[in-house]
Design a protein around this motif. Structure first.
Motif, PDB file in Angstrom:
ATOM      1  N   UNK A   1       0.853  -1.163   0.000  1.00 40.48           N
ATOM      2  CA  UNK A   1       0.000   0.000   0.000  1.00 40.48           C
ATOM      3  C   UNK A   1       0.904   1.232   0.000  1.00 40.48           C
ATOM      4  N   UNK A   2       0.561   2.184  -0.812  1.00 43.87           N
ATOM      5  CA  UNK A   2       1.299   3.430  -0.885  1.00 43.87           C
ATOM      6  C   UNK A   2       0.706   4.411   0.112  1.00 43.87           C
ATOM      7  N   UNK A   3       1.581   5.018   0.943  1.00 38.06           N
ATOM      8  CA  UNK A   3       1.124   5.980   1.935  1.00 38.06           C
ATOM      9  C   UNK A   3       2.023   7.213   1.913  1.00 38.06           C
ATOM     10  N   UNK A   4       1.513   8.284   2.505  1.00 35.64           N
ATOM     11  CA  UNK A   4       2.269   9.519   2.664  1.00 35.64           C
ATOM     12  C   UNK A   4       2.498   9.700   4.155  1.00 35.64           C
ATOM     13  N   UNK A   5       3.756   9.808   4.573  1.00 39.89           N
ATOM     14  CA  UNK A   5       4.063   9.987   5.982  1.00 39.89           C
ATOM     15  C   UNK A   5       3.796  11.432   6.399  1.00 39.89           C
ATOM     16  N   UNK A   6       3.106  11.612   7.515  1.00 40.05           N
ATOM     17  CA  UNK A   6       2.849  12.958   8.028  1.00 40.05           C
ATOM     18  C   UNK A   6       3.789  13.294   9.180  1.00 40.05           C
ATOM     19  N   UNK A   7       4.441  12.302   9.748  1.00 44.76           N
ATOM     20  CA  UNK A   7       5.450  12.479  10.804  1.00 44.76           C
ATOM     21  C   UNK A   7       6.632  11.585  10.474  1.00 44.76           C
TER      22      UNK A   7
ATOM     23  N   UNK B   1      10.856  10.237   6.479  1.00 40.77           N
ATOM     24  CA  UNK B   1      10.560  11.536   7.078  1.00 40.77           C
ATOM     25  C   UNK B   1       9.166  11.981   6.653  1.00 40.77           C
ATOM     26  N   UNK B   2       8.675  13.036   7.297  1.00 41.04           N
ATOM     27  CA  UNK B   2       7.371  13.586   6.951  1.00 41.04           C
ATOM     28  C   UNK B   2       7.385  14.069   5.508  1.00 41.04           C
ATOM     29  N   UNK B   3       6.353  13.717   4.749  1.00 40.15           N
ATOM     30  CA  UNK B   3       6.255  14.115   3.352  1.00 40.15           C
ATOM     31  C   UNK B   3       6.758  13.064   2.384  1.00 40.15           C
ATOM     32  N   UNK B   4       7.371  12.001   2.877  1.00 41.56           N
ATOM     33  CA  UNK B   4       7.850  10.932   1.996  1.00 41.56           C
ATOM     34  C   UNK B   4       6.693  10.028   1.590  1.00 41.56           C
ATOM     35  N   UNK B   5       6.715   9.586   0.355  1.00 44.28           N
ATOM     36  CA  UNK B   5       5.743   8.615  -0.139  1.00 44.28           C
ATOM     37  C   UNK B   5       6.445   7.265  -0.120  1.00 44.28           C
TER      38      UNK B   5
ATOM     39  N   UNK C   1      -2.149   7.335   0.125  1.00 43.55           N
ATOM     40  CA  UNK C   1      -1.686   8.062  -1.057  1.00 43.55           C
ATOM     41  C   UNK C   1      -2.816   8.108  -2.081  1.00 43.55           C
ATOM     42  N   UNK C   2      -3.063   9.295  -2.614  1.00 45.01           N
ATOM     43  CA  UNK C   2      -3.998   9.481  -3.722  1.00 45.01           C
ATOM     44  C   UNK C   2      -3.377  10.482  -4.682  1.00 45.01           C
ATOM     45  N   UNK C   3      -3.951  10.580  -5.845  1.00 41.21           N
ATOM     46  CA  UNK C   3      -3.421  11.558  -6.802  1.00 41.21           C
ATOM     47  C   UNK C   3      -3.573  12.973  -6.249  1.00 41.21           C
ATOM     48  N   UNK C   4      -4.670  13.236  -5.572  1.00 38.55           N
ATOM     49  CA  UNK C   4      -4.870  14.544  -4.955  1.00 38.55           C
ATOM     50  C   UNK C   4      -3.968  14.757  -3.748  1.00 38.55           C
ATOM     51  N   UNK C   5      -3.457  13.680  -3.210  1.00 46.13           N
ATOM     52  CA  UNK C   5      -2.584  13.763  -2.043  1.00 46.13           C
ATOM     53  C   UNK C   5      -1.219  14.342  -2.347  1.00 46.13           C
TER      54      UNK C   5
END
Length: 149
Positions: free
Chosen positions: A1-7, A14-18, A39-43
């Motif tokens: 699963x693709x995610x975006x780290x917020x912390x 790090x924060x902001x890494x996909x 993770x989404x395209x809008x994300x």
């Protein structure tokens, strides 16, 4: 699963890494704790905003991190907390408590998310805490926990 780290997540990014992680790790650990979003395209817009915020808070160079490390390690940190007769605390000392104690002792502002406690501090006495200032620089802080009268 693709995610975006917020912390920042130790060992992951790090924060902001996909990043791409196992579904169960994302669903059961990262997403419920609020350290990541799906993770989404809008994300991708969120990624840019998170990275901008990270750039403002983060220590830019190793030299700057070493300067902050010298300031932190030169400070004597004392915390006054409520404790029972046996020296056990009512609760525990949190990273937010440590960050405010460093600031009030004359040290620099420290982000509570950068403070790493090995085990929870639940007793009076001297303790060592590490502060990850930069991926390559870690400051060790001595903390003395005293009983509040």
């Amino acid at each position: 699963m693709k995610i975006i780290l917020t912390n920042e997540v130790s060992g992951l990014g790090m924060a902001g890494d996909v990043v791409d992680v196992k579904d169960g790790y994302a669903r059961n650990y990262l997403l419920p704790r609020g350290v990541a979003i799906r993770w989404t395209k809008g994300g991708e817009k969120d990624v840019a905003q998170i990275r901008r915020g990270r750039k403002i808070r983060e220590i830019a160079s190793i030299e700057q991190a070493n300067d902050v490390k010298a300031q932190i390690e030169g400070v004597t940190v004392r915390l006054k907390v409520r404790a029972g007769s046996g020296g056990r605390l009512f609760g525990s000392v949190t990273p937010a408590d440590i960050a405010s104690a460093v600031k009030s002792a004359g040290g620099p502002d420290v982000d509570k998310r950068r403070i790493e406690l090995g085990n929870p501090i639940k007793s009076l006495g001297s303790h060592r805490v590490s502060v990850r200032l930069h991926p390559e620089v870690v400051a060790n802080v001595g903390i003395t926990v005293d009983a509040a009268k």
